[in-house]
Design an enzyme around this catalytic site. Sequence first.
Site, PDB file in Angstrom:
ATOM      1  N   HIS A 157     115.682  11.495  64.532  1.00 55.14           N
ATOM      2  CA  HIS A 157     116.233  12.886  64.486  1.00 55.14           C
ATOM      3  C   HIS A 157     114.788  13.719  64.957  1.00 55.14           C
ATOM      4  CE1 HIS A 157     119.649  11.548  62.298  1.00 55.14           C
ATOM      5  NE2 HIS A 157     118.748  10.637  61.588  1.00 55.14           N
ATOM      6  N   SER A 278     100.798  28.495  86.043  1.00 54.63           N
ATOM      7  CA  SER A 278     101.677  29.439  86.429  1.00 54.63           C
ATOM      8  C   SER A 278     101.333  30.622  87.262  1.00 54.63           C
ATOM      9  CB  SER A 278     101.930  30.087  84.935  1.00 54.63           C
ATOM     10  OG  SER A 278     102.232  31.655  85.112  1.00 54.63           O
ATOM     11  N   LYS A 284      97.843  28.873  81.930  1.00 54.71           N
ATOM     12  CA  LYS A 284      99.019  27.862  81.516  1.00 54.71           C
ATOM     13  C   LYS A 284      98.755  26.547  82.294  1.00 54.71           C
ATOM     14  CE  LYS A 284     102.820  27.979  79.969  1.00 54.71           C
ATOM     15  NZ  LYS A 284     104.123  28.587  80.543  1.00 54.71           N
ATOM     16  N   GLU A 291     109.222  17.241  83.917  1.00 50.20           N
ATOM     17  CA  GLU A 291     110.385  17.979  83.881  1.00 50.20           C
ATOM     18  C   GLU A 291     111.169  17.796  84.888  1.00 50.20           C
ATOM     19  OE1 GLU A 291     109.284  22.385  82.203  1.00 50.20           O
ATOM     20  OE2 GLU A 291     107.612  21.674  83.671  1.00 50.20           O
TER      21      GLU A 291
END
Length: 464
Positions: A157, A278, A284, A291
Site C-alpha cells: 500500500h 526546467s 530542477k 515519466e
Amino acid sequence: MSKKLASARIKTESSALLKALNDSLPFDKVLYEEDIKGSLAHAAMLADRGIITQEDLRAIKEGLESILEDIRSGKLSLDGGEEDIHMAIEDELTRRVGDAGKRLHTARSRNDQVATDFRLYVQKHNRIIAEMLLSLVETFVGIAEAHTDTLLPGMTHLQHAQPINFGYHMMAYASMFKRDYERFVSAYERNNLSPLGCAALAGTPHPIDRNLTAQSLGFDAPTLNCLDTVSDRDFALEMLFNIATMMMHMSRLSEELILWSSAEFGWIKLSDKHATGSSIMPQKKNPDIPELLRAKTGRVNGNLVALLTVMKGLPLAYNKDMQEDKEGVFDSVQTAELSVAVLDEMLSEMTVNKEAMHRACMVGHLSATDLADYLVREKGMPFRDAYHLTGEIVNFAESLDKDISQLSIEELHKVSGEIDEDVVTLLDNRASMNARASEGGTATERTVEQIEAMREWLRQEASK
Ligand code: ARG
C-alpha cells in the site's frame, strides 16, 4: 500506376479521396526488405517447380536485388503513388525487367504476400526485443549483486511494511522482465510458420512447394490451413500484447524510480545524462525518462486494443480492415525498442543512496512482525494475542518518538514482562531482513541464491 496492375476491372481513375483512405504505401513501405525477401523466395520456388523458367528467375532476381540496393541507398524512393509496398515493388520490377516481372505474382496473392511480409517483420523484431531484454535482465542482476545488504523498507500500500534489501527489489524486476523475454520466445516459436503459397484464401492450382519457401525464409514449416492463414493476425496481436505487458512492467518500475528520485525519498539519483531541467526553475532536475516510459505504456496499450477491435468482427478471410494492423505494430515495436534501450542505459548509470534507504528503515516499525513472530515462537503465544501485544509496544515506541528497533529491553519491559533480552537484537532491521530466509525470501543469502539462479539462466539463454 497501381491501377494498371491491381485492377483489371476498374476503368476510371481512382478518386484522390479513395487513394488517401486506401493506400498503405506511406506506412507499409518499411516492409520493403521483407517484401523483396518474400518475392525472391517465391520466384526461386516457381522456377524450381517449373512454373517459370530459369531465365525469368534470373531476370526477377537481378531486378529485385537492384531495387533493394536502390531503396537502401536512397536512389529509389517509394512514393510513386502505388497502392501499397507490394504493388510498388512489382511495378518497379516490371519497369526494370519487363515480362519476367509480370510472372512473379503467379500462384500468389497480396493476401498471403502481406501476411508473409508482416510476419517476417514481427519475427525479426521479436528477436531484437528478446535480445534487448536479456541485456536488461543482466543489468538488474548486476545492480542486485552490489546491493544484497542495502536495506530499504519493503512496502505494501506504499506504506513501510518490512525491511528488505535493494538487491531483492531489483531481482523482482529481473523476474518480471525474464517472463517478458519468455513470452517473446514462445510467441516466436508458435508463429514461425510460413503463410506464403496460401494465395488469396484457398491455395492454388499451380504445383507449388510451400516447404521450399518456408525453409528459405527461415520459417519452421508452412501453416496448416490457408483460409486461417490469410485471416490470421494473432502473431501481430501477440507482439502487441507482449510489448504492452513489458511496458506495463516498465511503467511500474518508472513509477518507483520517479518516487525514489524525489526529495521525499532521495533513494536514487539519475545521472545528469538522463535527467532534464526546467525552463523557469533553475534548481530542477526532472526524471523525464521514467515519466515518458510510464506514459508510453498508454500508447502501446492503445495499439493492442485498436487491433483487437479491428479483428473482432471480421468474417474469413482477408478484409481490407486488416490493413489497419500495421501502424500500431510499427509504433509499438519502435516504442518498445527505444524504451528498453533507454531504460537499460539509465539503470546502468543511476546511483543508489544506501544511507537514505537505511534511514528510511528507521521509520514505520518495520520489524514489528518479528516481535509478534518471536512471541509466537518462543513464548507459545497465540498469533492474534502476539499481534495485539506488539501493537501496544508500537504505540509505546511512538509515545517515545522512537522506532521499535530502537527500544531498549528496559523500555520493552514497561509494556510486557514476557520479553527476554535477545529480542533487542531481533528487532534490528538487518536481522529482521535476514530472518526472512524462507525460499524466495529477502534474506541476503536467499537473494544471493536468486542472483545465482538468474545468472545461470542468462548463461543458458546466451548459449542457445
Ligand atoms: N495493403 C494491403 C494490406 O496491408 C495488402 C493486401 C491487399 N489485399 C487485397 N486483397 N486488397 O492489408
